[in-house]
Design a protein around this motif. Sequence first.
Motif, PDB file in Angstrom:
ATOM      1  N   THR A 173     -22.638   4.581  -2.496  1.00 26.56           N
ATOM      2  CA  THR A 173     -21.618   3.592  -2.841  1.00 26.56           C
ATOM      3  C   THR A 173     -20.264   3.878  -2.192  1.00 26.56           C
ATOM      4  OG1 THR A 173     -20.964   4.737  -4.877  1.00 26.56           O
ATOM      5  CG2 THR A 173     -22.720   3.072  -5.055  1.00 26.56           C
ATOM      6  N   ALA A 174     -20.048   5.103  -1.739  1.00 26.50           N
ATOM      7  CA  ALA A 174     -18.789   5.455  -1.086  1.00 26.50           C
ATOM      8  C   ALA A 174     -18.914   5.471   0.436  1.00 26.50           C
ATOM      9  CB  ALA A 174     -18.292   6.816  -1.589  1.00 26.50           C
ATOM     10  N   ASP A 175     -19.993   4.917   0.967  1.00 25.92           N
ATOM     11  CA  ASP A 175     -20.170   4.864   2.423  1.00 25.92           C
ATOM     12  C   ASP A 175     -19.415   3.652   2.961  1.00 25.92           C
ATOM     13  OD1 ASP A 175     -20.935   5.368   4.988  1.00 25.92           O
ATOM     14  OD2 ASP A 175     -23.093   5.207   4.623  1.00 25.92           O
ATOM     15  N   THR A 176     -18.105   3.720   2.807  1.00 22.16           N
ATOM     16  CA  THR A 176     -17.247   2.582   3.128  1.00 22.16           C
ATOM     17  C   THR A 176     -16.242   2.866   4.235  1.00 22.16           C
ATOM     18  OG1 THR A 176     -15.737   3.230   1.371  1.00 22.16           O
ATOM     19  CG2 THR A 176     -17.448   1.642   0.790  1.00 22.16           C
ATOM     20  N   ALA A 177     -16.241   4.077   4.762  1.00 19.60           N
ATOM     21  CA  ALA A 177     -15.278   4.437   5.807  1.00 19.60           C
ATOM     22  C   ALA A 177     -15.659   3.781   7.127  1.00 19.60           C
ATOM     23  CB  ALA A 177     -15.231   5.950   5.973  1.00 19.60           C
ATOM     24  N   VAL A 178     -14.657   3.330   7.834  1.00 19.09           N
ATOM     25  CA  VAL A 178     -14.861   2.792   9.179  1.00 19.09           C
ATOM     26  C   VAL A 178     -14.602   3.945  10.141  1.00 19.09           C
ATOM     27  CG1 VAL A 178     -14.101   1.102  10.878  1.00 19.09           C
ATOM     28  CG2 VAL A 178     -14.194   0.486   8.454  1.00 19.09           C
ATOM     29  N   THR A 179     -15.694   4.525  10.640  1.00 22.27           N
ATOM     30  CA  THR A 179     -15.596   5.673  11.528  1.00 22.27           C
ATOM     31  C   THR A 179     -15.880   5.254  12.960  1.00 22.27           C
ATOM     32  OG1 THR A 179     -17.918   6.195  11.173  1.00 22.27           O
ATOM     33  CG2 THR A 179     -16.336   7.231   9.683  1.00 22.27           C
ATOM     34  N   THR A 180     -15.715   6.185  13.883  1.00 23.82           N
ATOM     35  CA  THR A 180     -15.915   5.858  15.296  1.00 23.82           C
ATOM     36  C   THR A 180     -17.364   5.505  15.624  1.00 23.82           C
ATOM     37  OG1 THR A 180     -16.183   8.207  15.811  1.00 23.82           O
ATOM     38  CG2 THR A 180     -13.984   7.262  16.068  1.00 23.82           C
ATOM     39  N   ASN A 181     -18.324   5.937  14.807  1.00 27.37           N
ATOM     40  CA  ASN A 181     -19.719   5.606  15.107  1.00 27.37           C
ATOM     41  C   ASN A 181     -20.223   4.391  14.317  1.00 27.37           C
ATOM     42  OD1 ASN A 181     -19.877   6.822  12.633  1.00 27.37           O
ATOM     43  ND2 ASN A 181     -21.501   8.242  13.155  1.00 27.37           N
TER      44      ASN A 181
END
Length: 89
Positions: free
Chosen positions: A16-24
């Motif tokens: 549920t916390a997989d919300t970061a916008v990362t480079t990949n």
Amino acid sequence: AMRRYLAQPITLLLGTADTAVTTNLDVRLEAMRQGANRYERGVNIFRSAESLARAKGWAFNWRLIEVPDVGHNARRMYGGPEAIAAFAP
């Protein structure tokens, strides 16, 4: 083919916390239409698949398991009680 796919016993395990916008993370327009982050995209694909199966009267054997407070971290995801219970024989 889609009918058979939706009838398969597929488990979607989402943090549920997989919300970061990362480079990949794919942020192209087409990808962003699927959801703003991995969590949203997973929920949206599950709901879309479920809705299609229901509309067609097809079997739908997927299940969605959400792991609270876990981001894009395989160790925490698969080590959590939700995953252990989901994949137990």
